[in-house]
Each structure stands twice: as structure tokens, then as C-alpha cells.
Scaffold this active site. Structure first.
Site, PDB file in Angstrom:
ATOM      1  N   ARG A  19      -8.436   7.806  -7.131  1.00  0.00           N
ATOM      2  CA  ARG A  19      -9.711   8.523  -7.257  1.00  0.00           C
ATOM      3  C   ARG A  19     -10.363   8.798  -5.904  1.00  0.00           C
ATOM      4  O   ARG A  19     -11.290   9.592  -5.820  1.00  0.00           O
ATOM      5  CB  ARG A  19     -10.665   7.741  -8.161  1.00  0.00           C
ATOM      6  CG  ARG A  19     -10.375   7.937  -9.642  1.00  0.00           C
ATOM      7  CD  ARG A  19     -11.288   7.110 -10.515  1.00  0.00           C
ATOM      8  NE  ARG A  19     -10.838   5.724 -10.596  1.00  0.00           N
ATOM      9  CZ  ARG A  19     -11.493   4.762 -11.245  1.00  0.00           C
ATOM     10  NH1 ARG A  19     -12.645   5.041 -11.835  1.00  0.00           N
ATOM     11  NH2 ARG A  19     -11.016   3.535 -11.287  1.00  0.00           N
ATOM     12  N   GLN A  78       3.585  -6.264  -2.722  1.00  0.00           N
ATOM     13  CA  GLN A  78       3.685  -5.976  -4.152  1.00  0.00           C
ATOM     14  C   GLN A  78       4.237  -4.564  -4.321  1.00  0.00           C
ATOM     15  O   GLN A  78       3.535  -3.577  -4.108  1.00  0.00           O
ATOM     16  CB  GLN A  78       2.323  -6.074  -4.848  1.00  0.00           C
ATOM     17  CG  GLN A  78       2.426  -5.894  -6.365  1.00  0.00           C
ATOM     18  CD  GLN A  78       1.088  -5.691  -7.041  1.00  0.00           C
ATOM     19  OE1 GLN A  78       0.101  -5.341  -6.396  1.00  0.00           O
ATOM     20  NE2 GLN A  78       1.035  -5.920  -8.349  1.00  0.00           N
TER      21      GLN A  78
END
Length: 475
Positions: A19, A78
Site C-alpha cells: 500500500r 524470511q
């Protein structure tokens, strides 16, 4: 370290932040001069947690580079990103073996205060010291009360007040939706209990992800207690997901910084109009007028006056100085400097005490000695200027030959007349004078007057007979 409990922070910073609509990883967007990640890390350290594991993913190399050389920072990767629980799982191998408690935070929560993180640690330590044998304390959550909790995970408690679960909005019953206490996304866990719960996580959900919030219900089901700390100000728990929220967070940080400075003895005429970044230092009795911006690691001494519209970046200004509508970038000024209006001090400008730099003067990579003046409309670059020198209007150091920069040296007590060109490399020795309108290409000896002008000539009646106007009239 807090209350003798070895605590390690895990900061989740692997997300892309779609976003934000940016090529830059979300946590590297800045608010009030620091990246969001740097601000979270700063508060963690201020709360006394010296070891941190930063979980990176999207833009991992950029995020690592932004924290290069930071003490106590360890990095875990990750990839791919499979949820917040999966994120913390990746951090486990990097957590020091002697860790007793793990503080878990999001890297996009720049409004969290060190005082709140310290309170979480202290309350957790007290809870451990006073825990019941039949229901040991496994963790503590940061929560807050909202008048309109729509969209947030609700804190569900049992009859004893222990947290049982965090229920997301989409999964909440009508009764649970009436709960005003929401999850703020910051946790502290007993390390062994956290490890055991993380090993039990599954991804049996619509998103196919491993959620950290599921750890809460797993610990509660195991008969362990989970306490809470309620944030006094819900604003500090706000995460940043887009640039509108980033601007709101920056505005709050600017407000906090202004308040901190005013309480330390700085006068800010209109705090809402000024942008003073978090790492700026300002001495007592300095007065800052509206529309000033102080950026980076700027240091302003005590008793200064910054008139409106100053832009000062990574610069140092000595006590008692007065700056008016000017730009300073990587420059230093000594005590009682007078700068502006409309002066431009570029990187490497170094002013001694009692120096005056006037309107539309530009100083770059130059040392200006004590008591010297560059009053207006001059450029002094790549120069060493001595003490008590007066630089006349329109003077420039011609420092660039098209390939290399060259040095101009001006001694003490020199007078440089207006509209002088000093063609570097060149030296002007102590007590010398330079007549206005001169172009100096050779050394001016101590005490000498240098005059370099073409002889003035007159051609009689040229204006009447030969000028373009006269010729045009004849046509």
C-alpha cells in the site's frame, strides 16, 4: 536487560508494504528523519534491550545496509513471507542462547515509546516473580482501548482476567465485536514457552499463513497465563501501512520533538510550523521562529536565534548565533555568527567565531576565520580565509579550471574590494588590499595594494555617432 531478565527483541521487518506503492521496503520510509525501523530500534535500545533480531525479507539487502554497524543487531531471513508466526520462527536460530524473554514488535510502528516497552518488561518481570504455581505466566500483550475498535483483533479474557485469545474482526461474534480492548501488536513472551507454541502453529486458514496471534490461544490452552499492559495513548500503537499514515506518524514525532525541546528551555514560536527531526540537538534559550526545518544530526548551540524559513541539515551552529532565511548543509559555524538573509553554506563551510555571512553569499568547502565578513553577493569556494578579513560585494574565488578544483588562501586583516575575481590557485598575504574590480592571478604580498585594471579610455562623441542607437536613427 530489565529486572535481571535477559531480553532479546525480535523486530518483524520482512514485509513489502504494497500500500506504500514504493520500490523502497516499507520499514525504510522515513518519519521525522529516521526510518521507521531505525525509530523502533531506537526505542527498543532506550528501553534497555541490547540484543535485537531483525527479520528481513523484501528488500533484505537494503534493510541490512540501513543498519550496518549497529551494535547488537542480528538478522534473520524470511523468504517467502508466510505470516507473522512464520516470521518469528525464522528469528529463533538467531536469538542468543541465554535469552529468557522475547520482546516482539513490528518494524512499522514508529510511535511506540521506550517508556511503554520498559513498562511491559517491568510488569512481565513482576508477573514472573509472583506467578501462581498452577498457572505460570507465559507472556504479556500490549493492548489499548478504542471507542471504535472496528477492524482490530479483540482481546478475549477468561473469568480470571487472563487473555484467552485474540479474535480478528472477521471471526468475531456480535458479542465479541463489542469488546473495546484491541491487540496493539507488541508482545513479550517467556522464551521456552514461545518456542514450544511456535512449534505447534499450523496454517489451516484461508490465507495459508502462520499467525503469531495463534500463539496466544495455544499458550492459554496449555493452562498458562497471559497478562496485558494497556497503552496510555492509543496513538502510539498505530502501524503505518500507507503514505497518509506515514505523514500522520511524522507529524506526531515532530510534535513530540518540539515538546521535548521546549521543556528543555528552547523557545519555538509556532511548533506546528517547524519540522525538527529526532536526532537534532538545540541548546537552551535558543529561539526558533516559524517555518524552520532542522534535519539530520544538526546541533544548534544555546542562545541562538533562527529566524523564519531556515533550512539546516547535518550542521553545527555555535552559541549566540543568528541565522535568517538561510540554507546550511553539512556546515559549521562558531559562536556569535551572523548568517543571512538568503545565505547558502554548502558542505565543508567552516565559520569561526564572530563571522558574518550576508545576503546571497555562498560558501563551499571554505574556512572563514574569526571576525571575517562576506557581507553579500559573493562566492567563496575551496578557500582558506584568515581573521578580520572583509570580502567586498560581488567577489568570487575562481576555483575550477574545468578539470580540477584549486585553493585560494587569504591571510589575516585583508581587504578585498568589490567585484574582485581571485583566480585559484592564488594567495593574498596578511594586511594586503585589493582594489575593486581586480582580477587577481598572482600572489599579493603582505601589506601591498593590488590593482589589476585596464586603463580607462574615452572616445569622444561615440554615443552620438557610432552607438547602435545612433546608427539606427540614421537608418
Amino acid at each position: 536487560m530489565s529486572n535481571n531478565i535477559k531480553t532479546t527483541a525480535v523486530i518483524m521487518a520482512a514485509g513489502k508494504g504494497t500500500r506504500m506503492k514504493s520500490a523502497l521496503p516499507k520499514v525504510l520510509h522515513k518519519a521525522a528523519g529516521r526510518t521507521m525501523l531505525q525509530q523502533v530500534l531506537h526505542q527498543v535500545r532506550a528501553a534497555g534491550v541490547d540484543e535485537q533480531v531483525i527479520v528481513v525479507g523484501h528488500g533484505a539487502d537494503e534493510v541490512r545496509a540501513s543498519l550496518q554497524g549497529q551494535p547488537g543487531c542480528h538478522f534473520a531471513l524470511q523468504m517467502p513471507q508466510l505470516g507473522t508466526g512464520h516470521c518469528v520462527q525464522q528469528a529463533l536460530p538467531k536469538i542468543p542462547a541465554d535469552t529468557q524473554a522475547v520482546l516482539i514488535l513490528c518494524g512499522d510502528t514508529p510511535l511506540l515509546r521506550a517508556e511503554t516497552l520498559r513498562q511491559m518488561q517491568e510488569q512481565f518481570a513482576v508477573g514472573l516473580a509472583n506467578q501462581a504455581a498452577d498457572k505460570p505466566l507465559a507472556g504479556l500483550l500490549l493492548t489499548c482501548l478504542l471507542d471504535n475498535p472496528t477492524g482490530y483483533g479483540r482481546i478475549v479474557r477468561d473469568k480470571s482476567g487472563s487473555v484467552q485469545a485474540i479474535v480478528e474482526e472477521k471471526d468475531a461474534t456480535a458479542e465479541q465485536k463489542q469488546i473495546r480492548e484491541i491487540n496493539a501488536g507488541a508482545y513479550i513472551f517467556d522464551y521456552p514457552a514461545l518456542q514450544k507454541a511456535l512449534a505447534q502453529l499450523d496454517n489451516n486458514n484461508a490465507q495459508g499463513e502462520y499467525y503469531l496471534t495463534d500463539v496466544i490461544s495455544l499458550l492459554a490452552q496449555a493452562g498458562l497465563r497471559l497478562d496485558t499492559v494497556q497503552a496510555a495513548d492509543p496513538l502510539e500503537t498505530t502501524g503505518v501501512n500507507d503514505r497518509v499514515q506515514l505523514a500522520a506518524a511524522a507529524s506526531e514525532l515532530y510534535h513530540r520533538k518540539a515538546e521535548e525541546l521546549m521543556l528543555s528551555g528552547v523557545t519555538i514560536i509556532n511548533p506546528a510550523s517547524c519540522c525538527i527531526e529526532l536526532d537534532v540537538e538545540v541548546g537552551a534559550d535558543t529561539v526558533i521562529y516559524p517555518n524552520c526545518q532542522l534535519r539530520g544530526c544538526t546541533k544548534i548551540g544555546p542562545g541562538c536565534v533562527l529566524d523564519s524559513d531556515c533550512l539546516i541539515t547535518d550542521s553545527e551552529v555555535g552559541a549566540g548565533s543568528h541565522i535568517t532565511k538561510s540554507v546550511l548543509n553539512q556546515a559549521t559555524a562558531g559562536q556569535k555568527a551572523e548568517i543571512g538573509p538568503f545565505a547558502y553554506l554548502r558542505p565543508g563551510a567552516r565559520l569561526a567565531d564572530n563571522v558574518k555571512i550576508g545576503d546571497f553569499a555562498e560558501i563551499k568547502n571554505a574556512k572563514i576565520g574569526n571576525g571575517s565578513k562576506v557581507p553579500h553577493l559573493s562566492y567563496i569556494g575551496d578557500a582558506e580565509v584568515g581573521e578580520n578579513v572583509n570580502i567586498g560585494c560581488g567577489t568570487i574565488t575562481c576555483n575550477y579550471d574545468g578539470l580540477n578544483k584549486h585553493l585560494t588562501k587569504i591571510g589575516n586583516n585583508v581587504f578585498v574590494g568589490s567585484n574582485t575575481n581571485l583566480v585559484a590557485p592564488v594567495s593574498v598575504e596578511d594586511d594586503a588590499f585589493i582594489a575593486a574590480g581586480s582580477t587577481i592571478t598572482k600572489t599579493v604580498n603582505a601589506g601591498a595594494l593590488a590593482v589589476e585594471r585596464s586603463p580607462q579610455r574615452e572616445i569622444a562623441n561615440w554615443g552620438r555617432e557610432k552607438s547602435p542607437r545612433a546608427l539606427n536613427n540614421k537608418a
